[in-house]
Write a protein that holds these residues in place. Structure first.
Motif, short mmCIF file in Angstrom:
data_model
loop_
_atom_site.label_atom_id
_atom_site.label_comp_id
_atom_site.label_asym_id
_atom_site.label_seq_id
_atom_site.Cartn_x
_atom_site.Cartn_y
_atom_site.Cartn_z
N ARG A 1 -0.70 1.89 6.54
CA ARG A 1 -0.52 2.99 5.58
C ARG A 1 -1.39 4.17 5.96
NH1 ARG A 1 -3.09 3.36 0.37
NH2 ARG A 1 -4.90 3.04 1.68
N ASN A 2 -2.64 3.93 6.32
CA ASN A 2 -3.54 5.01 6.71
C ASN A 2 -3.08 5.71 7.99
OD1 ASN A 2 -5.09 4.45 4.50
ND2 ASN A 2 -6.65 3.32 5.62
N HIS B 1 0.03 5.98 8.86
CA HIS B 1 1.16 6.80 8.40
C HIS B 1 0.67 8.08 7.73
CE1 HIS B 1 4.73 8.05 6.21
NE2 HIS B 1 3.95 8.11 5.15
N ILE B 2 -0.33 7.98 6.87
CA ILE B 2 -0.85 9.16 6.16
C ILE B 2 -1.36 10.21 7.14
CG2 ILE B 2 -2.71 9.97 4.64
CD1 ILE B 2 -2.29 7.46 2.97
N PHE C 1 0.84 -1.19 0.00
CA PHE C 1 0.00 0.00 0.00
C PHE C 1 0.88 1.24 0.00
CE2 PHE C 1 -2.51 -3.45 1.56
CZ PHE C 1 -3.74 -3.26 0.95
N LEU C 2 0.64 2.12 -0.94
CA LEU C 2 1.45 3.30 -1.17
C LEU C 2 0.89 4.52 -0.47
CD1 LEU C 2 3.68 4.75 -2.91
CD2 LEU C 2 1.91 5.02 -4.64
N CYS C 3 1.76 5.27 0.21
CA CYS C 3 1.36 6.57 0.77
C CYS C 3 1.22 7.54 -0.38
CB CYS C 3 2.40 7.06 1.78
SG CYS C 3 2.08 8.75 2.35
N SER D 1 5.88 6.16 0.46
CA SER D 1 6.30 5.06 1.32
C SER D 1 5.37 3.88 1.09
CB SER D 1 6.25 5.48 2.79
OG SER D 1 7.18 6.48 3.06
N LEU D 2 5.88 2.68 1.26
CA LEU D 2 5.10 1.46 1.05
C LEU D 2 4.85 0.76 2.38
CD1 LEU D 2 7.01 0.10 -2.03
CD2 LEU D 2 4.73 1.11 -2.02
N TYR D 3 3.65 0.18 2.50
CA TYR D 3 3.26 -0.52 3.71
C TYR D 3 2.56 -1.82 3.35
CZ TYR D 3 4.60 3.79 5.82
OH TYR D 3 5.34 4.87 6.20
N GLU E 1 -3.13 -1.88 4.65
CA GLU E 1 -3.80 -0.61 4.42
C GLU E 1 -3.95 0.18 5.72
OE1 GLU E 1 -7.60 1.03 1.87
OE2 GLU E 1 -7.66 -1.01 2.65
#
Length: 85
Positions: free
Chosen positions: A65-66, A68-69, A50-52, A57-59, A62
């Motif tokens: 990633r969320n 992180h966002i 999952f991409l930011c 950045s990749l996670y 999901e």
């Protein structure tokens, strides 16, 4: 610079910078987003990363990633396992 017009004039004096895209896993650099995305999706068989949308950045999930966002927007971090903020 305190005025946008001054900054705009300054930017006109610089040569355009060709954007590059780096794989966060192996650090290989690509000159086009499509090549980078294809490489990223096929990297070591990991197709479900999952991409930011803010920093690329990749996670692996999901949810992470969320989380992180939310950092990019100054939102408080909330643990995915409990109510800790």
């Amino acid at each position: 610079m305190t005025e946008w017009n001054l900054m705009k004039n300054n930017l006109k004096t610089h040569k355009p910078v060709k954007e590059s895209y780096q794989c966060l896993i192996c650090k290989r650099v690509f000159m086009s987003p499509s090549s980078w995305k294809m490489h990223r999706n096929n990297h070591h068989g990991k197709c479900n990363l999952f991409l930011c949308t803010k920093c690329s950045s990749l996670y692996e999930t999901e949810q992470v990633r969320n989380l992180h966002i939310s950092f990019h927007y100054g939102i408080l971090f909330k643990c995915l396992q409990c109510d800790f903020i």
